[in-house]
Design a protein around this motif. Structure first.
Motif, PDB file in Angstrom:
ATOM      1  N   PHE A   1       1.318  -1.308  -0.045  1.00 55.14           N
ATOM      2  CA  PHE A   1      -0.162  -0.198  -0.284  1.00 55.14           C
ATOM      3  C   PHE A   1       0.869   1.541  -0.065  1.00 55.14           C
ATOM      4  O   PHE A   1       0.161   2.292   0.000  1.00 55.14           O
ATOM      5  CB  PHE A   1      -0.585  -0.373   1.195  1.00 55.14           C
ATOM      6  CG  PHE A   1      -2.409  -0.953   0.761  1.00 55.14           C
ATOM      7  CD1 PHE A   1      -3.211  -0.945   0.449  1.00 55.14           C
ATOM      8  CD2 PHE A   1      -1.943  -2.296   1.851  1.00 55.14           C
ATOM      9  CE1 PHE A   1      -4.460  -1.678   0.355  1.00 55.14           C
ATOM     10  CE2 PHE A   1      -2.768  -2.905   1.966  1.00 55.14           C
ATOM     11  CZ  PHE A   1      -3.771  -2.902   0.865  1.00 55.14           C
TER      12      PHE A   1
ATOM     13  N   THR B   1       0.022   3.969  -2.398  1.00 56.03           N
ATOM     14  CA  THR B   1      -2.239   4.052  -2.160  1.00 56.03           C
ATOM     15  C   THR B   1      -2.149   4.826  -1.705  1.00 56.03           C
ATOM     16  O   THR B   1      -1.931   4.477  -0.229  1.00 56.03           O
ATOM     17  CB  THR B   1      -2.493   2.391  -2.550  1.00 56.03           C
ATOM     18  OG1 THR B   1      -1.836   1.891  -3.532  1.00 56.03           O
ATOM     19  CG2 THR B   1      -3.867   2.819  -2.329  1.00 56.03           C
TER      20      THR B   1
ATOM     21  N   LEU C   1      -5.392   6.285   0.641  1.00 53.31           N
ATOM     22  CA  LEU C   1      -6.543   6.050   1.174  1.00 53.31           C
ATOM     23  C   LEU C   1      -7.423   7.523   2.054  1.00 53.31           C
ATOM     24  O   LEU C   1      -6.396   8.035   3.243  1.00 53.31           O
ATOM     25  CB  LEU C   1      -7.006   5.147   2.622  1.00 53.31           C
ATOM     26  CG  LEU C   1      -6.899   3.680   1.703  1.00 53.31           C
ATOM     27  CD1 LEU C   1      -7.202   2.744   2.663  1.00 53.31           C
ATOM     28  CD2 LEU C   1      -7.342   3.448   0.738  1.00 53.31           C
TER      29      LEU C   1
ATOM     30  N   GLU D   1     -11.082   4.325  -3.097  1.00 54.14           N
ATOM     31  CA  GLU D   1     -10.250   3.552  -4.514  1.00 54.14           C
ATOM     32  C   GLU D   1      -8.996   2.463  -2.847  1.00 54.14           C
ATOM     33  O   GLU D   1      -7.670   3.254  -2.577  1.00 54.14           O
ATOM     34  CB  GLU D   1      -9.075   4.230  -5.342  1.00 54.14           C
ATOM     35  CG  GLU D   1     -10.544   4.406  -6.583  1.00 54.14           C
ATOM     36  CD  GLU D   1      -9.749   5.196  -8.553  1.00 54.14           C
ATOM     37  OE1 GLU D   1      -8.934   5.360  -7.680  1.00 54.14           O
ATOM     38  OE2 GLU D   1     -10.187   4.979  -9.121  1.00 54.14           O
ATOM     39  N   CYS D   2      -8.655   1.648  -4.142  1.00 47.91           N
ATOM     40  CA  CYS D   2      -7.717   0.974  -3.363  1.00 47.91           C
ATOM     41  C   CYS D   2      -7.084  -0.026  -3.911  1.00 47.91           C
ATOM     42  O   CYS D   2      -7.541  -1.180  -4.633  1.00 47.91           O
ATOM     43  CB  CYS D   2      -8.997  -0.579  -2.149  1.00 47.91           C
ATOM     44  SG  CYS D   2      -7.775  -1.676  -1.352  1.00 47.91           S
ATOM     45  N   LYS D   3      -6.378   0.446  -4.203  1.00 51.00           N
ATOM     46  CA  LYS D   3      -5.341  -0.406  -5.612  1.00 51.00           C
ATOM     47  C   LYS D   3      -3.520  -0.612  -5.810  1.00 51.00           C
ATOM     48  O   LYS D   3      -2.750   0.242  -5.690  1.00 51.00           O
ATOM     49  CB  LYS D   3      -5.278   0.326  -6.317  1.00 51.00           C
ATOM     50  CG  LYS D   3      -6.473   1.124  -7.366  1.00 51.00           C
ATOM     51  CD  LYS D   3      -6.207   1.700  -8.532  1.00 51.00           C
ATOM     52  CE  LYS D   3      -7.537   1.406  -9.248  1.00 51.00           C
ATOM     53  NZ  LYS D   3      -7.551   2.890 -10.356  1.00 51.00           N
ATOM     54  N   PRO D   4      -3.791  -1.833  -4.275  1.00 53.80           N
ATOM     55  CA  PRO D   4      -1.692  -1.786  -3.796  1.00 53.80           C
ATOM     56  C   PRO D   4      -1.438  -2.893  -5.016  1.00 53.80           C
ATOM     57  O   PRO D   4      -2.082  -3.489  -5.882  1.00 53.80           O
ATOM     58  CB  PRO D   4      -2.604  -2.999  -3.406  1.00 53.80           C
ATOM     59  CG  PRO D   4      -3.342  -3.501  -3.385  1.00 53.80           C
ATOM     60  CD  PRO D   4      -4.747  -2.524  -3.491  1.00 53.80           C
TER      61      PRO D   4
ATOM     62  N   TYR E   1      -9.951  -8.560  -2.381  1.00 48.60           N
ATOM     63  CA  TYR E   1     -10.472  -7.602  -1.323  1.00 48.60           C
ATOM     64  C   TYR E   1     -11.287  -8.139   0.154  1.00 48.60           C
ATOM     65  O   TYR E   1     -12.354  -8.533  -0.623  1.00 48.60           O
ATOM     66  CB  TYR E   1     -10.436  -5.886  -2.100  1.00 48.60           C
ATOM     67  CG  TYR E   1      -9.448  -5.820  -3.860  1.00 48.60           C
ATOM     68  CD1 TYR E   1      -8.918  -4.663  -3.090  1.00 48.60           C
ATOM     69  CD2 TYR E   1      -9.683  -5.872  -4.449  1.00 48.60           C
ATOM     70  CE1 TYR E   1      -7.604  -4.364  -3.760  1.00 48.60           C
ATOM     71  CE2 TYR E   1      -8.687  -6.134  -5.252  1.00 48.60           C
ATOM     72  CZ  TYR E   1      -7.326  -5.211  -5.281  1.00 48.60           C
ATOM     73  OH  TYR E   1      -6.550  -4.720  -6.251  1.00 48.60           O
TER      74      TYR E   1
ATOM     75  N   TRP F   1     -13.535  -5.222   2.849  1.00 48.55           N
ATOM     76  CA  TRP F   1     -13.255  -3.649   3.600  1.00 48.55           C
ATOM     77  C   TRP F   1     -13.800  -3.805   4.851  1.00 48.55           C
ATOM     78  O   TRP F   1     -15.100  -5.053   5.320  1.00 48.55           O
ATOM     79  CB  TRP F   1     -14.564  -2.798   2.745  1.00 48.55           C
ATOM     80  CG  TRP F   1     -13.782  -2.874   1.439  1.00 48.55           C
ATOM     81  CD1 TRP F   1     -13.657  -3.451   0.357  1.00 48.55           C
ATOM     82  CD2 TRP F   1     -13.108  -1.169   1.340  1.00 48.55           C
ATOM     83  NE1 TRP F   1     -12.916  -2.597  -0.740  1.00 48.55           N
ATOM     84  CE2 TRP F   1     -13.158  -1.689  -0.459  1.00 48.55           C
ATOM     85  CE3 TRP F   1     -12.396  -0.404   1.694  1.00 48.55           C
ATOM     86  CZ2 TRP F   1     -11.896  -0.081  -1.038  1.00 48.55           C
ATOM     87  CZ3 TRP F   1     -12.161   1.140   1.554  1.00 48.55           C
ATOM     88  CH2 TRP F   1     -11.370   0.455   0.060  1.00 48.55           C
TER      89      TRP F   1
END
Length: 201
Positions: free
Chosen positions: A156, A159, A161, A176-179, A187, A189
């Motif tokens: 991360f 990335t 957040l 958006e979560c784009k590791p 994924y 949450w």
């Protein structure tokens, strides 16, 4: 009587200046022969009784020689891998590919076209030693490179957040979560310690 001997090119071009004549011009020597020296040559012998012409075709050829080689590649799972090798030669070289010493054929994910090889979504099974082979009837040359396929745990570090403040109640929020990860991660949450489930909101 003994004839006089002269040389000419049938295509009308000049005999190369570097050319040397020996033995009363009966022998024509062309040092450092190049492609532009190729062509149809004529030896003309004549005396008072007449003349005669002998013709010979000089053809230029060259073994393959690398213009562009392939190099080692380290790729993550599902990344795109592309190699291109190019060679000079006369006649023009043809190309083929080997993987770990075995012929590589265009199949499934592996795309081959002349001197290029592409794997759109690399997997662990694609790892190995690859060779590009360029050849014509005068020789064959090899260029080798290793493909290393690596797995990467979710990262991360690149990335962001963001902390979001709603200005209007009922507004829409997108996080958006784009590791960076290889292979592609799954994924989930959480809000606090509670796992979020998909619902009408």
């Amino acid at each position: 009587p003994v004839p006089t001997i002269s040389w000419r090119r049938a295509d009308g071009k000049q005999i190369p200046r570097k050319a040397r004549r020996h033995r009363s011009s009966g022998l024509l020597e062309i040092p450092n022969f190049q492609q532009e020296d190729a062509g149809l040559y004529e030896c003309v012998a004549e005396n008072v009784r007449g003349k005669n012409v002998a013709r010979g075709q000089l053809t230029f050829y060259a073994q393959p020689s690398w213009i562009q080689r392939i190099g080692d590649v380290h790729a993550a799972i599902e990344e795109r891998v592309s190699w291109e090798c190019r060679a000079s030669g006369r006649p023009k070289p043809s190309y083929r590919w080997l993987k770990d010493g075995e012929p590589l054929l265009p199949q499934g994910r592996v795309q081959l076209e002349q001197g290029s090889l592409t794997i759109p979504n690399v997997s662990l099974s694609d790892a190995g030693m690859y060779q590009c082979v360029a050849e014509n009837k005068h020789g064959v040359i090899f260029a080798s490179a290793e493909l290393s396929v690596i797995a990467i745990g979710p990262d991360f570090s690149k990335t962001l957040l963001k902390k979001l403040t709603l200005v209007k109640v009922g507004g829409e929020v997108i996080i958006e979560c784009k590791p960076k990860a290889s292979p592609r991660p799954t994924y989930s949450w959480k809000k606090g310690k509670d796992i979020l489930r998909e619902n009408e909101r």
